[in-house]
Design a protein around this motif. Structure first.
Motif, PDB file in Angstrom:
ATOM      1  N   ALA A  18       0.814  -1.214   0.000  1.00 26.90           N
ATOM      2  CA  ALA A  18       0.000   0.000   0.000  1.00 26.90           C
ATOM      3  C   ALA A  18       0.851   1.270   0.000  1.00 26.90           C
ATOM      4  N   THR A  19       1.994   1.219   0.661  1.00 27.19           N
ATOM      5  CA  THR A  19       2.808   2.436   0.797  1.00 27.19           C
ATOM      6  C   THR A  19       4.027   2.476  -0.120  1.00 27.19           C
ATOM      7  N   GLN A  20       4.511   1.304  -0.562  1.00 30.58           N
ATOM      8  CA  GLN A  20       5.743   1.276  -1.349  1.00 30.58           C
ATOM      9  C   GLN A  20       5.581   0.636  -2.728  1.00 30.58           C
ATOM     10  N   GLY A  21       4.393   0.103  -3.006  1.00 34.13           N
ATOM     11  CA  GLY A  21       4.168  -0.470  -4.325  1.00 34.13           C
ATOM     12  C   GLY A  21       4.487  -1.947  -4.385  1.00 34.13           C
ATOM     13  N   ILE A  22       3.980  -2.610  -5.432  1.00 33.27           N
ATOM     14  CA  ILE A  22       4.115  -4.060  -5.552  1.00 33.27           C
ATOM     15  C   ILE A  22       5.553  -4.498  -5.837  1.00 33.27           C
ATOM     16  N   GLU A  23       6.379  -3.554  -6.293  1.00 33.17           N
ATOM     17  CA  GLU A  23       7.769  -3.908  -6.595  1.00 33.17           C
ATOM     18  C   GLU A  23       8.571  -4.229  -5.339  1.00 33.17           C
ATOM     19  N   ILE A  24       7.994  -3.993  -4.168  1.00 33.79           N
ATOM     20  CA  ILE A  24       8.687  -4.298  -2.914  1.00 33.79           C
ATOM     21  C   ILE A  24       8.636  -5.792  -2.588  1.00 33.79           C
ATOM     22  N   LEU A  25       7.757  -6.540  -3.241  1.00 35.51           N
ATOM     23  CA  LEU A  25       7.546  -7.947  -2.895  1.00 35.51           C
ATOM     24  C   LEU A  25       8.804  -8.820  -2.936  1.00 35.51           C
ATOM     25  N   PRO A  26       9.722  -8.654  -3.901  1.00 37.80           N
ATOM     26  CA  PRO A  26      10.927  -9.503  -3.879  1.00 37.80           C
ATOM     27  C   PRO A  26      11.741  -9.380  -2.593  1.00 37.80           C
ATOM     28  N   ASN A  27      11.608  -8.247  -1.890  1.00 39.27           N
ATOM     29  CA  ASN A  27      12.366  -8.066  -0.650  1.00 39.27           C
ATOM     30  C   ASN A  27      11.767  -8.826   0.527  1.00 39.27           C
ATOM     31  N   VAL A  28      10.490  -9.250   0.388  1.00 39.83           N
ATOM     32  CA  VAL A  28       9.809  -9.898   1.504  1.00 39.83           C
ATOM     33  C   VAL A  28      10.554 -11.160   1.948  1.00 39.83           C
ATOM     34  N   ALA A  29      10.884 -12.022   0.980  1.00 35.77           N
ATOM     35  CA  ALA A  29      11.575 -13.264   1.326  1.00 35.77           C
ATOM     36  C   ALA A  29      12.941 -12.994   1.945  1.00 35.77           C
ATOM     37  N   LEU A  30      13.644 -11.976   1.421  1.00 35.03           N
ATOM     38  CA  LEU A  30      14.972 -11.657   1.944  1.00 35.03           C
ATOM     39  C   LEU A  30      14.895 -11.178   3.390  1.00 35.03           C
ATOM     40  N   VAL A  31      13.909 -10.322   3.689  1.00 36.03           N
ATOM     41  CA  VAL A  31      13.750  -9.810   5.049  1.00 36.03           C
ATOM     42  C   VAL A  31      13.396 -10.941   6.012  1.00 36.03           C
ATOM     43  N   MET A  32      12.496 -11.831   5.598  1.00 37.61           N
ATOM     44  CA  MET A  32      12.097 -12.945   6.463  1.00 37.61           C
ATOM     45  C   MET A  32      13.263 -13.889   6.714  1.00 37.61           C
ATOM     46  N   PHE A  33      14.031 -14.169   5.664  1.00 35.78           N
ATOM     47  CA  PHE A  33      15.188 -15.058   5.820  1.00 35.78           C
ATOM     48  C   PHE A  33      16.225 -14.441   6.742  1.00 35.78           C
ATOM     49  N   ASP A  34      16.512 -13.170   6.531  1.00 30.04           N
ATOM     50  CA  ASP A  34      17.508 -12.490   7.361  1.00 30.04           C
ATOM     51  C   ASP A  34      17.059 -12.420   8.820  1.00 30.04           C
ATOM     52  N   GLY A  35      15.763 -12.184   9.044  1.00 30.23           N
ATOM     53  CA  GLY A  35      15.260 -12.075  10.408  1.00 30.23           C
ATOM     54  C   GLY A  35      15.324 -13.364  11.189  1.00 30.23           C
ATOM     55  N   ALA A  36      15.245 -14.506  10.472  1.00 32.80           N
ATOM     56  CA  ALA A  36      15.200 -15.806  11.151  1.00 32.80           C
ATOM     57  C   ALA A  36      16.544 -16.517  11.200  1.00 32.80           C
ATOM     58  N   THR A  37      17.605 -15.901  10.666  1.00 33.14           N
ATOM     59  CA  THR A  37      18.899 -16.603  10.590  1.00 33.14           C
ATOM     60  C   THR A  37      19.991 -15.929  11.405  1.00 33.14           C
ATOM     61  N   LYS A  38      19.620 -15.150  12.397  1.00 26.86           N
ATOM     62  CA  LYS A  38      20.631 -14.554  13.279  1.00 26.86           C
ATOM     63  C   LYS A  38      21.192 -15.642  14.201  1.00 26.86           C
ATOM     64  N   PHE A  39      22.498 -15.623  14.398  1.00 22.03           N
ATOM     65  CA  PHE A  39      23.166 -16.712  15.122  1.00 22.03           C
ATOM     66  C   PHE A  39      22.606 -16.956  16.529  1.00 22.03           C
ATOM     67  N   PRO A  40      22.335 -15.913  17.348  1.00 26.35           N
ATOM     68  CA  PRO A  40      21.818 -16.200  18.700  1.00 26.35           C
ATOM     69  C   PRO A  40      20.502 -16.963  18.690  1.00 26.35           C
ATOM     70  N   LEU A  41      19.705 -16.829  17.607  1.00 28.13           N
ATOM     71  CA  LEU A  41      18.423 -17.524  17.540  1.00 28.13           C
ATOM     72  C   LEU A  41      18.594 -19.035  17.420  1.00 28.13           C
ATOM     73  N   LEU A  42      19.781 -19.490  17.057  1.00 23.29           N
ATOM     74  CA  LEU A  42      20.035 -20.925  16.949  1.00 23.29           C
ATOM     75  C   LEU A  42      19.869 -21.615  18.304  1.00 23.29           C
ATOM     76  N   ALA A  43      19.982 -20.849  19.380  1.00 19.27           N
ATOM     77  CA  ALA A  43      19.803 -21.434  20.714  1.00 19.27           C
ATOM     78  C   ALA A  43      18.378 -21.933  20.922  1.00 19.27           C
ATOM     79  N   ILE A  44      17.417 -21.335  20.231  1.00 19.13           N
ATOM     80  CA  ILE A  44      16.013 -21.695  20.458  1.00 19.13           C
ATOM     81  C   ILE A  44      15.725 -23.142  20.058  1.00 19.13           C
ATOM     82  N   PRO A  45      15.978 -23.552  18.802  1.00 19.08           N
ATOM     83  CA  PRO A  45      15.706 -24.962  18.471  1.00 19.08           C
ATOM     84  C   PRO A  45      16.541 -25.939  19.285  1.00 19.08           C
TER      85      PRO A  45
END
Length: 427
Positions: A34-61
């Protein structure tokens, strides 16, 4: 106004039973388009991947997997036997055994849901068999399991440390005293219930039995020494400590207690994998929301508005306590931390609140949220194990939630209590 519409959309989706992780992702994607246009969609997967792959989060599983192994490898049962010998002679002692066992288990798993799954399946049927009402058994199990978010190692604390760029080790140290306070307060409350309703005495006090169960569980007691000793001693990081917990649990279950076979290990892997998937999908989805709000400078704007109203740290803590208590009723603790903490940290830093102190306040608030409907993930799990009605359980559980609330208020307004050990170890 943007954040209002996002939260309204989020709660609407949750109320119609859309999974929280999916709701977060949908709200974020719609706002971004709504605010940045449909061309922002390719970044969605990159942001989600980056957010879930921080090293300290490995302690959770790793901690989740360790808890699953403890449950199937005979470790949980030996801890319960020792706790029963230790406090089972008191009227209502089996309720105290439940709380004591949760405190032991919390030092190894860091997950309240894992605590309920591991101990509730054993203790709730045992309490019902001894004449305790099912609702009471579920309430004690549910609330005492919440100690896992306070006593180190704590998965919510790991998440908070990542989101707030704070020290997870200091958070672990700060949680020790409040965790013990919460456990003792719940034990006193259980004794009051037992006297009032004439609940049974579990067994007579026998030093010989205490020694026998201690010897049987002695190897299990090495786990918190290995995990917390290594972390607090600076030998390993929290993530490496979680890896040690898995290895030590495997060795104990397979070679010491000889109860961990391939079917048990398969079940532990599946249980741990499912629990990890739920948490990490929340992490990835929440990263979308956090990134979007940061780009809009929402956290900074929020901090400016509140500091223009008051800059008193205790007034700000009161406002944030109310906010987290409300949001904890509707969001999973992981989602709440990842979604909200990055928004409020500029405010916390602006008024001079210690991030470690604030992290403990956040985890206690969200621990209460695990017990309050409609989400109430831990309470619902305990009710499922006990086959008890959630509202009947809540009538009793409200007293135990009150005990956690007392600890919350003490920690919030007497920060020297949780921070004293941090200052001893780290100055």
């Amino acid at each position: 106004m943007t954040i209002f519409w996002m939260f309204l959309g989020l709660f609407t989706l949750i109320l119609i039973n859309v999974p929280i992780a999916v709701s977060l992702a949908v709200v974020a994607v719609i706002a971004m388009i709504a605010t940045q246009g449909i061309e922002i969609l390719p970044n969605v997967a990159l942001v989600m991947f980056d957010g879930a792959t921080k090293f300290p989060l490995l302690a959770i599983p790793l901690f989740i997997f360790a808890g699953a192994i403890m449950n199937t490898g005979g470790i949980s049962r030996r801890l319960i036997a020792f706790a029963s010998a230790l406090v089972g002679f008191v009227r209502g002692g089996l309720a105290m055994v439940n709380i004591a066992a949760s405190m032991f288990f919390a030092e190894m798993s860091g997950s309240a849901v894992a605590d309920v799954a591991a101990l509730g399946s054993i203790l709730i049927p045992a309490m019902k068999k001894k004449g305790y009402p099912g609702a009471f058994a579920a309430a004690v199990t549910s609330s005492s399991a919440t100690l896992a978010v306070i006593i180190p190692p704590s998965i919510p604390m790991i998440l908070y440390a990542v989101m707030a760029d704070s020290s997870v080790v200091k958070l672990f140290v700060a949680g020790i005293v409040p965790g013990v306070m919460g456990g003792l307060t719940m034990m006193l409350l259980s004794y009051w219930f037992a006297i009032r309703h004439n609940y049974p005495v579990e067994e007579t006090f026998q030093l010989k039995k205490i020694w026998a169960t201690f010897k049987a569980a002695s190897w299990a007691f090495l786990l918190p020494i290995i995990i917390l000793g290594g972390i607090f001693g600076g030998i390993v990081t929290a993530t490496e400590g979680a890896g040690l917990a898995v290895v030590a649990s495997l060795i104990l279950g397979k070679f010491v207690y000889r109860e961990l076979n391939w079917p048990h290990l398969k079940k532990a892997v599946i249980d741990g994998g499912v629990s990890t998937a739920v948490v990490m999908l929340l992490v990835a989805s929440s990263a979308l929301v956090g990134t979007y709000l940061t780009e809009l400078h929402v956290p900074q704007q929020m901090a400016q508005k509140i500091t223009s109203f008051t800059s008193n740290p205790y007034a700000v803590l009161a406002l944030l306590n109310v906010f987290f208590l409300i949001i904890g009723c509707f969001l999973h603790s992981a989602a709440a931390i990842i979604l909200v903490v990055p928004i409020v940290m500029p405010l916390v830093n602006a008024v001079g609140i210690d991030p470690v102190h604030f992290g403990l306040v956040v985890t206690l608030n969200l621990g209460i949220g695990q017990q309050t409907p409609p989400v109430a993930s831990v309470l619902i799990t305990a009710c499922s194990v006990a086959k008890a009605d959630i509202w009947e359980v809540s009538k009793i559980n409200v007293f135990y939630v009150g005990a956690i609330f007392i600890v919350l208020m003490t920690v919030t307004y007497i920060p020297a209590i949780p921070m004293s050990l941090v200052r001893v170890f780290y100055g």
